[in-house]
Design a protein around this motif. Structure first.
Motif, PDB file in Angstrom:
ATOM      1  N   ALA A  27       0.829  -1.200   0.000  1.00 18.42           N
ATOM      2  CA  ALA A  27       0.000   0.000   0.000  1.00 18.42           C
ATOM      3  C   ALA A  27       0.868   1.257   0.000  1.00 18.42           C
ATOM      4  O   ALA A  27       0.574   2.235  -0.705  1.00 18.42           O
ATOM      5  N   ASP A  28       1.940   1.237   0.793  1.00 14.13           N
ATOM      6  CA  ASP A  28       2.861   2.380   0.820  1.00 14.13           C
ATOM      7  C   ASP A  28       3.522   2.577  -0.547  1.00 14.13           C
ATOM      8  O   ASP A  28       3.672   3.708  -1.025  1.00 14.13           O
ATOM      9  N   LEU A  29       3.943   1.482  -1.158  1.00 16.18           N
ATOM     10  CA  LEU A  29       4.620   1.576  -2.455  1.00 16.18           C
ATOM     11  C   LEU A  29       3.657   2.044  -3.549  1.00 16.18           C
ATOM     12  O   LEU A  29       4.036   2.826  -4.429  1.00 16.18           O
ATOM     13  N   LEU A  30       2.414   1.577  -3.493  1.00 14.73           N
ATOM     14  CA  LEU A  30       1.431   2.024  -4.481  1.00 14.73           C
ATOM     15  C   LEU A  30       1.111   3.503  -4.301  1.00 14.73           C
ATOM     16  O   LEU A  30       0.894   4.231  -5.291  1.00 14.73           O
ATOM     17  N   GLN A  31       1.100   3.958  -3.060  1.00 14.69           N
ATOM     18  CA  GLN A  31       0.897   5.385  -2.814  1.00 14.69           C
ATOM     19  C   GLN A  31       2.057   6.199  -3.389  1.00 14.69           C
ATOM     20  O   GLN A  31       1.857   7.264  -3.979  1.00 14.69           O
ATOM     21  N   PHE A  32       3.256   5.679  -3.234  1.00 15.56           N
ATOM     22  CA  PHE A  32       4.431   6.341  -3.796  1.00 15.56           C
ATOM     23  C   PHE A  32       4.365   6.373  -5.320  1.00 15.56           C
ATOM     24  O   PHE A  32       4.668   7.383  -5.958  1.00 15.56           O
ATOM     25  N   LEU A  33       3.946   5.255  -5.926  1.00 14.78           N
ATOM     26  CA  LEU A  33       3.825   5.200  -7.378  1.00 14.78           C
ATOM     27  C   LEU A  33       2.744   6.161  -7.878  1.00 14.78           C
ATOM     28  O   LEU A  33       2.871   6.742  -8.962  1.00 14.78           O
TER      29      LEU A  33
END
Length: 375
Positions: free
Chosen positions: A97-103
């Motif tokens: 979820a954190d990585l998708l938010q970053f993307l």
């Protein structure tokens, strides 16, 4: 026939002696001036000195420029390697979820960042900064809503994003956790080594078990009292300690460590560990010996490759980690050393100095006297 056999034996003995007595290693030395933190770019081998064991000789020094984009800011691209398999499904979902938010942020504010997931089945590309941010944005929207897409580029990016939604199981053998860790670094080095410039790699990992210095060497299976608790935390069998037997499952890890460091340095990649943890533990404490080994060990990997560990990692987002890396990223030096009469089982401490006033230097604290070919 006897003469031929004698020559053959002499050649074999000479090769074995050379392998035992001589090894080459490279250490990376980023150098910055005291004023403004700007890198010093005009150093030669004669400006450096190396203090350490007898038989260590400095052969050469090479300045390696930092990789940069062709934009007005000369932005340094950053590559992210995420070891997903360490965590349970709920924790993997949190990190994803954190990585998708970053993307999502990248889809709206372009920045040259590539994201790769490391799994026991190999590396899985999630996003390459060569992809149009609009394509990334449409793929993220489709991933969120489940909408069908017809654009082949969006469809391809959507499939890559699904790597973050797919649970990655851990390997069955506990020693394979570390083997996959090193394998990920080595494979990233093979890909990034296509460019001769210095590259930045943010390493999202956890449960690093080789520690620092002599403890790194002792993972050949030593059951010394100082290592018992640390080894036990990785799942070592109780009977190993009851009978004071060597745990042979870890005997190949030190050569793999040296092989990974050599591959990363040879590809001019600096590692910046962003330590991960079980985010469900709100009162998490890092006083546990195994957690301390992880923190200190990752700090050693960073130092041996010219990088630094991300500080305050519990409060640092992926975007903040990338910004931290870029803020201090620039050219560095590779010093090539010849080490004679070095035992293969030793940790060889080193101290690198520069004969310039008002200059600070950050370098590897040492290396293993192991040949990467032993892995």
């Amino acid at each position: 026939m006897r003469r031929m056999m004698l020559c053959f034996l002499l050649c074999c003995c000479a090769c074995l002696w050379a392998e035992e007595k001589t090894s080459d290693t490279k250490i990376l030395v980023p150098v910055v001036a005291d004023q403004g933190g700007k890198p010093v770019l005009d150093l030669q081998a004669t400006n450096f000195s190396v203090e350490g064991a007898k038989g260590i000789h400095l052969d050469s020094a090479q300045m390696v420029p930092a990789e940069a984009m062709n934009d007005p800011q000369h932005t340094s691209p950053v590559f992210i390697l995420y070891d997903a398999y360490f965590f349970t499904a709920p924790v993997q979902a949190m990190v994803a979820a954190d990585l998708l938010q970053f993307l999502t942020y990248l889809s709206q504010h372009y920045s040259p960042v590539t994201l790769v997931v490391n799994t026991p089945m190999g590396l899985k590309l999630v996003y390459d900064f060569g992809t149009d941010p609009k394509i990334l944005g449409e793929a993220l929207a489709a991933l969120d809503t489940g909408a069908k897409v017809s654009d082949p580029k969006v469809k391809d990016q959507l499939e890559k994003l699904k790597n973050l939604k797919t649970f990655v199981p851990a390997p069955a053998a506990v020693e394979d956790l570390t083997i996959v860790q090193f394998g990920g670094l080595e494979h990233m080095a093979q890909v990034l080594g296509r460019s001769p410039n210095r590259k930045a790699l943010v390493w999202m990992t956890w449960n690093y078990r080789l520690g620092i210095g002599d403890h790194t060497v002792n993972w050949t299976g030593s059951t010394a009292s100082q290592d018992k608790n640390l080894t036990m935390n990785t799942g070592t069998r109780a009977e190993v300690y009851a009978n004071n037997l060597a745990d042979t499952r870890y005997q190949n890890l030190p050569p793999l460590y040296e092989k990974a460091i050599a591959a990363v340095n040879g590809a001019h990649v600096s590692v910046y560990p962003l330590q991960q943890y079980d985010r469900r533990e709100t009162n998490l404490s890092f006083n546990n010996p195994s957690d301390q080994v992880t923190t200190e060990g990752l700090r050693q990997v960073a130092a041996c490759t010219g990088g630094t560990s991300i500080k305050d990692f519990k409060q640092t987002s992926v975007a903040q980690a990338v910004a931290q890396v870029r803020a201090g990223f620039g050219p560095y030096y590779i010093l090539t050393l010849t080490a004679n009469d070095i035992k293969k089982t030793d940790w060889i401490p080193l101290k690198v100095k520069v004969d310039r006033p008002a200059v600070t230097i950050r370098s590897a604290p040492g290396f293993l006297g192991l040949s990467p070919s032993a892995a």
